[in-house]
Design an enzyme around this catalytic site. Structure first.
Site, mmCIF file in Angstrom:
data_model
loop_
_atom_site.group_PDB
_atom_site.id
_atom_site.type_symbol
_atom_site.label_atom_id
_atom_site.label_comp_id
_atom_site.label_asym_id
_atom_site.label_seq_id
_atom_site.Cartn_x
_atom_site.Cartn_y
_atom_site.Cartn_z
ATOM 1 N N GLU A 51 0.893 -1.170 0.000
ATOM 2 C CA GLU A 51 0.000 0.000 0.000
ATOM 3 C C GLU A 51 0.930 1.219 0.000
ATOM 4 O O GLU A 51 1.626 1.475 0.996
ATOM 5 C CB GLU A 51 -0.902 0.032 1.246
ATOM 6 C CG GLU A 51 -1.880 1.215 1.240
ATOM 7 C CD GLU A 51 -2.638 1.411 2.559
ATOM 8 O OE1 GLU A 51 -2.333 0.728 3.556
ATOM 9 O OE2 GLU A 51 -3.532 2.281 2.576
ATOM 10 N N ASP A 76 5.090 4.798 3.367
ATOM 11 C CA ASP A 76 4.773 6.231 3.410
ATOM 12 C C ASP A 76 6.027 6.945 3.897
ATOM 13 O O ASP A 76 6.992 6.311 4.329
ATOM 14 C CB ASP A 76 3.586 6.498 4.373
ATOM 15 C CG ASP A 76 2.835 7.790 4.056
ATOM 16 O OD1 ASP A 76 1.664 7.724 3.657
ATOM 17 O OD2 ASP A 76 3.431 8.873 4.205
ATOM 18 N N ASP A 125 -2.469 11.928 -3.159
ATOM 19 C CA ASP A 125 -2.659 13.337 -3.522
ATOM 20 C C ASP A 125 -2.905 13.414 -5.031
ATOM 21 O O ASP A 125 -2.125 12.856 -5.804
ATOM 22 C CB ASP A 125 -1.410 14.144 -3.150
ATOM 23 C CG ASP A 125 -1.103 14.008 -1.659
ATOM 24 O OD1 ASP A 125 -2.034 14.193 -0.857
ATOM 25 O OD2 ASP A 125 0.043 13.670 -1.313
ATOM 26 N N ASP A 160 -11.096 9.729 -4.021
ATOM 27 C CA ASP A 160 -12.251 10.633 -4.031
ATOM 28 C C ASP A 160 -12.133 11.608 -5.202
ATOM 29 O O ASP A 160 -13.077 12.330 -5.507
ATOM 30 C CB ASP A 160 -12.264 11.485 -2.749
ATOM 31 C CG ASP A 160 -10.986 12.304 -2.679
ATOM 32 O OD1 ASP A 160 -9.908 11.695 -2.520
ATOM 33 O OD2 ASP A 160 -11.045 13.547 -2.856
#
Ligand SMILES: C[S@@+](CC[C@H](N)C(=O)[O-])C[C@H]1O[C@@H](n2cnc3c(N)ncnc32)[C@H](O)[C@@H]1O
Length: 228
Positions: A51, A76, A125, A160
């Site tokens: 991920e 990350d 992002d 989204d």
């Protein structure tokens, strides 16, 4: 830097399933689990799923709980966010998940060619404007990911952002990627399983704002692998 952040950074170093190395360390000598993650760290031969841009790692942890026959690694750059997922792994005794603190672009210093079966991007992002090359689903990044992804590997994007979703769908068409699923609204009442059951921190914020959550998955065009 807040005290809480410093405490989280310190605790990250105590987790056996949290990895962080400097660029100098990674280039000086190959990372110890590179090419052997499943066998040498997880102690099995199961497929490896990443991920990338995991934040608190809700998908890393949630998928690890649902799929014990796969190994999951969240990546990350923000260690204080990743602490949340790393702490859950420790508290719940999860054996098939880990975290790597790294820039996505350095992925081939952590993983070997053909080592990774799937990569999830959860609410990355969207990088509006002229920053297309910074999008994780841009051809530039996908070429970096082919350095570690198996030729039949799968890319998943949950977002989204209409911009990123449409950009990725168009990129998939022009770059001749093989689209597996393309869902305009995962909460359309017809989808079950991890796509609706696991919600990330950012996803919950966007849902509260009334945004529609989209998903696309695809296999990379084999010619990407020929470019090396
Ligand atoms: C909008 S947040 C989403 C976090 C999480 N997936 C979620 O849905 O709650 C994007 C995350 O991607 C990470 N990120 C952005 N660019 C990255 C890069 N080049 N390498 C690694 N992580 C990156 C950020 O640190 C941030 O945690």
């Amino acid at each position: 830097m807040t005290k809480k952040k410093l405490q989280r950074f310190a605790e990250n170093t105590t987790f056996p399933h949290f990895f962080e190395r400097s660029y100098a360390e990674l280039t000086d000598k190959p990372f110890e689990h590179k090419g052997t993650w499943s066998r040498s760290f997880f102690g099995n031969d199961n497929p490896l799923v990443l991920e990338v841009g995991c934040g608190k790692g809700e998908y890393t942890v949630g998928l690890a709980n649902r799929f014990p026959n796969k190994n999951f690694i969240g990546i990350d750059i923000k260690g204080a966010r990743m602490w949340r997922g790393a702490k859950t792994i420790a508290n719940d005794g999860i054996k098939n998940a880990a975290f790597v603190r790294s820039q996505a672009g350095l992925i081939d210093l952590w993983f070997a060619k053909n080592e990774v079966s799937e990569i999830w991007f959860t609410f990355p992002d969207p990088q509006p404007g002229a920053r297309e090359n910074k999008r994780l689903t841009s051809p530039r990044y996908l070429k970096i990911f082919t350095k570690v992804l198996k030729p039949d590997g799968i890319i998943h994007l949950k977002t989204d952002s209409d911009l990123l979703y449409e950009y990725t769908a168009n990129m998939a068409k022009t770059e001749r990627q093989r689209i597996i699923h393309q869902i305009d609204n995962v909460y359309n009442g017809q989808i079950s399983g991890p796509l609706t059951e696991i919600q990330t921190f950012y996803e919950q914020m966007w849902l509260k704002e009334g945004k529609t959550i989209k998903y696309i998955s695809f296999h990379l065009n084999p010619s990407y692998y020929e470019q090396g």
